[in-house]
Design an enzyme around this catalytic site. Structure first.
Site, PDB file in Angstrom:
ATOM      1  N   GLU A   1       0.849  -1.185   0.000  1.00 26.01           N
ATOM      2  CA  GLU A   1       0.000   0.000   0.000  1.00 26.01           C
ATOM      3  C   GLU A   1       0.885   1.235   0.000  1.00 26.01           C
ATOM      4  OE1 GLU A   1      -3.103   0.052   2.951  1.00 26.01           O
ATOM      5  OE2 GLU A   1      -2.870   2.203   3.245  1.00 26.01           O
TER       6      GLU A   1
ATOM      7  N   GLU B   1      -2.660  11.387   3.564  1.00 22.01           N
ATOM      8  CA  GLU B   1      -3.703  11.234   4.567  1.00 22.01           C
ATOM      9  C   GLU B   1      -3.646  12.440   5.498  1.00 22.01           C
ATOM     10  OE1 GLU B   1      -4.606   6.962   5.962  1.00 22.01           O
ATOM     11  OE2 GLU B   1      -2.433   7.091   5.862  1.00 22.01           O
TER      12      GLU B   1
END
Length: 434
Positions: free
Chosen positions: A181, A186
């Site tokens: 990932e 974020e």
């Protein structure tokens, strides 16, 4: 969006979507954000105009979100996920269609989080309290390497958790975190001035993810304006930037011997979560609705076409040059007056190579020591021929974790180029022109 910390098991309405029920990223026991994610922020540097242009770049994916207000996203590019997420303890229910993800008629995608439950949706904790949206390109688009970027304006408020990220396309076969990932961006509402970029893989997932944070200067909040979030991804190297400012680069050397799983196809994900272990739940200070505005998402990659390319200039404005324009294996690569010949036309490829005269820039004998010379050699896919070209204007061999360097800081014609520990000095700064 599984950051240094979270587990992503979303109950999707699309059972065919690989086993997205295992889109996990740790924090399953309420772990706090990985301290290393905020402790590894190096000095920021700014992208040069030459790199920002990435001239020979080819657009492999683009969504500018043009269309009438209220329209749903392009179903040929995006898959809409539905359901909740128990493993992160997020509070939202992701809805289908255009209810929570729609164009605004001004060139933006708007993902809206609302405090509502018009469909009597059921979540892991009972009747859902919020709705939002999550979309991905699985089955529609994947990429291996290139520049992956989005220009976005994030929401604000306690419990908000917007993300732009990628998952390995083999997740349905190998599961998470073996799929890998890459979290491009974020943000959690309690850190309005900071975003995070993180890698997750086998042995370094969830709260053990490898990453760093970037904080805006002067107390600015990311929710105040649009910002561009990007990764530049090549074999054995991934570099993160915000608005062209690089804040971290990761290579296999950062994994402590654990497996690097980032040399294969990945798909893209955009979502806005509400609550969860990492951001915490909304509270009385959180206003709803909240919106994640996305101006565009683009993926570009260098075409790497033979005969193209341009000069790489460095110390005293001189060029990286193949001695005598000789294409024989082992020919020295040197500094020389720029003259426009083929010996000075270099192509920086999406495969991590730097090429001239049909061959590759190569660290002699795969060496990693300071002072190892570089040369021209048949392209062979080895780590000795892998280079990262971050916005800091370094040219880095990730295997050695050293920079392309003009020996002795000597600008005389014919000075040999080598690798050396990165110092930030002028004899290690290069401008790549395509």
């Amino acid at each position: 969006m599984d950051s240094p910390r979270t587990s992503r098991r979303l109950l999707l309405s699309l059972a065919s979507l690989l086993a997205f029920a295992s889109l996990s990223t740790g924090l399953a026991q309420g772990a706090s954000p990985d301290a290393s994610s905020s402790a590894k922020t190096p000095t920021a540097v700014t992208v040069t105009q030459a790199q920002a242009q990435a001239a020979a770049a080819a657009v492999t994916f683009s969504d500018e979100f043009d269309g009438p207000a209220g329209a749903a996203v392009d179903g040929g590019k995006w898959l809409i996920e539905t359901g909740d997420n128990v493993n992160n303890h997020e509070r939202q229910y992701y809805t289908a269609g255009n209810r929570n993800a729609a164009l605004d008629g001004q060139g933006h995608l708007v993902i809206t989080a609302r405090r509502e439950n018009p469909g009597n949706y059921q979540c892991w904790y009972g009747r859902c309290e919020y709705t939002s949206a999550r979309l991905n390109t699985s089955g529609r688009f994947t990429t291996t390497y290139g520049r992956v970027e989005a220009r976005m304006k994030v929401p604000r408020g306690q419990g908000m958790w917007p993300a732009f990220w990628m998952l390995g396309n083999d997740i349905g076969q190998v599961g998470w975190p073996n799929s890998g990932e890459i979290d491009v961006m974020e943000n959690v509402g309690f850190e309005p001035s900071t975003v995070h970029g993180t890698l997750h893989g086998p042995g370094y997932s969830g709260s053990g993810g490898i990453g760093a944070g970037y904080t805006l200067p002067g107390g600015q909040a990311f929710a105040d304006a649009f910002h561009t979030f990007a990764v530049d991804w090549s074999p054995n190297a991934i570099t993160w930037s915000v608005d062209g400012t690089v804040y971290q680069r990761r290579t296999p050397a950062d994994l402590g011997g654990r497996q690097w799983v980032f040399d294969k196809p990945f798909f893209l994900i955009l979502n806005l979560a509400v609550g969860g272990y990492w951001p915490g739940d909304p509270d009385g200070s959180t206003a709803f609705p909240q919106q994640l505005l996305v101006d565009y998402v683009r993926v570009t990659t260098d075409t790497g076409q033979p005969g193209g390319g341009g000069p790489i200039t460095g110390l005293a404005g001189k060029c990286v040059d193949v001695a005598g324009a000789n294409s024989a294996n082992g020919t020295p690569v040197q500094l020389y007056d720029c003259n426009g010949t083929a010996a000075q036309r270099w192509t920086v490829g999406a495969d991590g190579t730097i090429r001239a005269l049909g061959k590759c820039l190569d660290v002699a004998s795969g060496g990693t020591a300071d002072g190892t010379p570089v040369q021209l050699y048949d392209c062979n896919g080895t780590a000795a021929q892998q280079w990262a070209v971050p916005a800091a204007r370094d040219i880095v061999n990730p295997q050695a974790n050293k920079c392309l360097d003009v020996a002795g800081n000597n600008s005389a014609n014919g000075t040999r180029l080598q690798i050396w520990t990165c110092t930030g000095a002028a004899n290690q700064k290069w401008t790549v022109t395509r």
